[in-house]
Structure formats: structure tokens, C-alpha cells
Design a protein around this motif. Structure first.
Motif, PDB file in Angstrom:
ATOM      1  N   TRP A   1       0.823  -1.201   0.000  1.00 27.20           N
ATOM      2  CA  TRP A   1       0.000   0.000   0.000  1.00 27.20           C
ATOM      3  C   TRP A   1       0.866   1.265   0.000  1.00 27.20           C
ATOM      4  O   TRP A   1       0.590   2.218  -0.723  1.00 27.20           O
ATOM      5  CB  TRP A   1      -0.949  -0.001   1.192  1.00 27.20           C
ATOM      6  CG  TRP A   1      -1.872   1.164   1.207  1.00 27.20           C
ATOM      7  CD1 TRP A   1      -1.813   2.258   2.007  1.00 27.20           C
ATOM      8  CD2 TRP A   1      -2.998   1.366   0.340  1.00 27.20           C
ATOM      9  NE1 TRP A   1      -2.837   3.127   1.703  1.00 27.20           N
ATOM     10  CE2 TRP A   1      -3.574   2.610   0.681  1.00 27.20           C
ATOM     11  CE3 TRP A   1      -3.573   0.620  -0.678  1.00 27.20           C
ATOM     12  CZ2 TRP A   1      -4.686   3.108   0.033  1.00 27.20           C
ATOM     13  CZ3 TRP A   1      -4.689   1.136  -1.324  1.00 27.20           C
ATOM     14  CH2 TRP A   1      -5.226   2.366  -0.963  1.00 27.20           C
ATOM     15  N   LEU A   2       1.923   1.269   0.812  1.00 26.82           N
ATOM     16  CA  LEU A   2       2.816   2.435   0.848  1.00 26.82           C
ATOM     17  C   LEU A   2       3.492   2.649  -0.504  1.00 26.82           C
ATOM     18  O   LEU A   2       3.604   3.786  -0.980  1.00 26.82           O
ATOM     19  CB  LEU A   2       3.871   2.259   1.939  1.00 26.82           C
ATOM     20  CG  LEU A   2       3.371   2.395   3.370  1.00 26.82           C
ATOM     21  CD1 LEU A   2       4.490   2.041   4.347  1.00 26.82           C
ATOM     22  CD2 LEU A   2       2.867   3.801   3.628  1.00 26.82           C
TER      23      LEU A   2
ATOM     24  N   GLY B   1       1.731   6.994  -6.882  1.00 25.13           N
ATOM     25  CA  GLY B   1       0.710   7.920  -7.359  1.00 25.13           C
ATOM     26  C   GLY B   1      -0.700   7.490  -7.045  1.00 25.13           C
ATOM     27  O   GLY B   1      -1.654   8.176  -7.396  1.00 25.13           O
ATOM     28  N   GLY B   2      -0.854   6.329  -6.429  1.00 24.41           N
ATOM     29  CA  GLY B   2      -2.175   5.887  -5.995  1.00 24.41           C
ATOM     30  C   GLY B   2      -3.146   5.650  -7.136  1.00 24.41           C
ATOM     31  O   GLY B   2      -2.782   5.169  -8.208  1.00 24.41           O
ATOM     32  N   ALA B   3      -4.399   6.009  -6.910  1.00 16.61           N
ATOM     33  CA  ALA B   3      -5.461   5.735  -7.872  1.00 16.61           C
ATOM     34  C   ALA B   3      -5.249   6.484  -9.186  1.00 16.61           C
ATOM     35  O   ALA B   3      -5.538   5.951 -10.261  1.00 16.61           O
ATOM     36  CB  ALA B   3      -6.813   6.094  -7.270  1.00 16.61           C
ATOM     37  N   ASP B   4      -4.728   7.712  -9.133  1.00 15.30           N
ATOM     38  CA  ASP B   4      -4.489   8.459 -10.377  1.00 15.30           C
ATOM     39  C   ASP B   4      -3.466   7.743 -11.250  1.00 15.30           C
ATOM     40  O   ASP B   4      -3.647   7.625 -12.458  1.00 15.30           O
ATOM     41  CB  ASP B   4      -4.004   9.875 -10.070  1.00 15.30           C
ATOM     42  CG  ASP B   4      -5.084  10.752  -9.489  1.00 15.30           C
ATOM     43  OD1 ASP B   4      -6.272  10.488  -9.755  1.00 15.30           O
ATOM     44  OD2 ASP B   4      -4.739  11.697  -8.755  1.00 15.30           O
ATOM     45  N   TRP B   5      -2.390   7.251 -10.629  1.00 14.18           N
ATOM     46  CA  TRP B   5      -1.376   6.507 -11.371  1.00 14.18           C
ATOM     47  C   TRP B   5      -1.979   5.240 -11.967  1.00 14.18           C
ATOM     48  O   TRP B   5      -1.725   4.911 -13.133  1.00 14.18           O
ATOM     49  CB  TRP B   5      -0.215   6.141 -10.447  1.00 14.18           C
ATOM     50  CG  TRP B   5       0.728   5.185 -11.084  1.00 14.18           C
ATOM     51  CD1 TRP B   5       1.736   5.485 -11.951  1.00 14.18           C
ATOM     52  CD2 TRP B   5       0.747   3.759 -10.924  1.00 14.18           C
ATOM     53  NE1 TRP B   5       2.373   4.333 -12.335  1.00 14.18           N
ATOM     54  CE2 TRP B   5       1.788   3.256 -11.724  1.00 14.18           C
ATOM     55  CE3 TRP B   5      -0.016   2.862 -10.191  1.00 14.18           C
ATOM     56  CZ2 TRP B   5       2.084   1.910 -11.802  1.00 14.18           C
ATOM     57  CZ3 TRP B   5       0.287   1.518 -10.274  1.00 14.18           C
ATOM     58  CH2 TRP B   5       1.322   1.053 -11.063  1.00 14.18           C
TER      59      TRP B   5
END
Length: 66
Positions: free
Chosen positions: A22-23, A29-33
Motif C-alpha cells: 500500500w505504501l 501515485g495511488g489511484a491516479d497513477w
């Protein structure tokens, strides 16, 4: 400041991953990436998937199940 409306309705999804995963995901970039990466690496043109969402017949001649 309100968030801009997304181009399509968003549904909550669950992904099982460790805290370390998760880290790393958040650092990348999380969900956007993930959204950009999925569109860039899709096996078929985006229009194919959009047609499935609309319920049009796909290349097998069957209507989508969604």
C-alpha cells in the motif's frame, strides 16, 4: 474547494495488499497513477471497453453482461 465531477461514475472497489504494498502504491501515485497506467497498457482500444459499458455488441457477437 469541491472536487471536480469524474467523467464516469466511480464505484468503490477493494484490493487486498500488505501495508508495504500500500505504501509503495501510494508513493507511485495511488489511484491516479493506476487509472493512467490501465489506459496506457490496455490490450484493446479504449473505445472497445466503452462500447461494453454501453451494452453494445462486442467482437464475439454477444452483448456484455454489465
Amino acid at each position: 474547494m469541491p472536487r471536480p465531477k469524474p467523467p464516469m461514475p466511480l464505484r468503490g472497489r477493494q484490493v487486498r495488499m500488505s501495508d508495504l504494498d500500500w505504501l509503495i502504491f501510494q508513493d507511485m501515485g495511488g489511484a491516479d497513477w493506476l487509472r493512467k497506467h490501465l489506459k496506457a497498457k490496455a490490450r484493446l482500444p479504449i473505445k472497445h471497453y466503452e462500447a461494453q459499458l454501453k451494452g453494445e455488441k462486442n467482437d464475439t457477437g454477444k452483448e456484455s453482461q454489465n
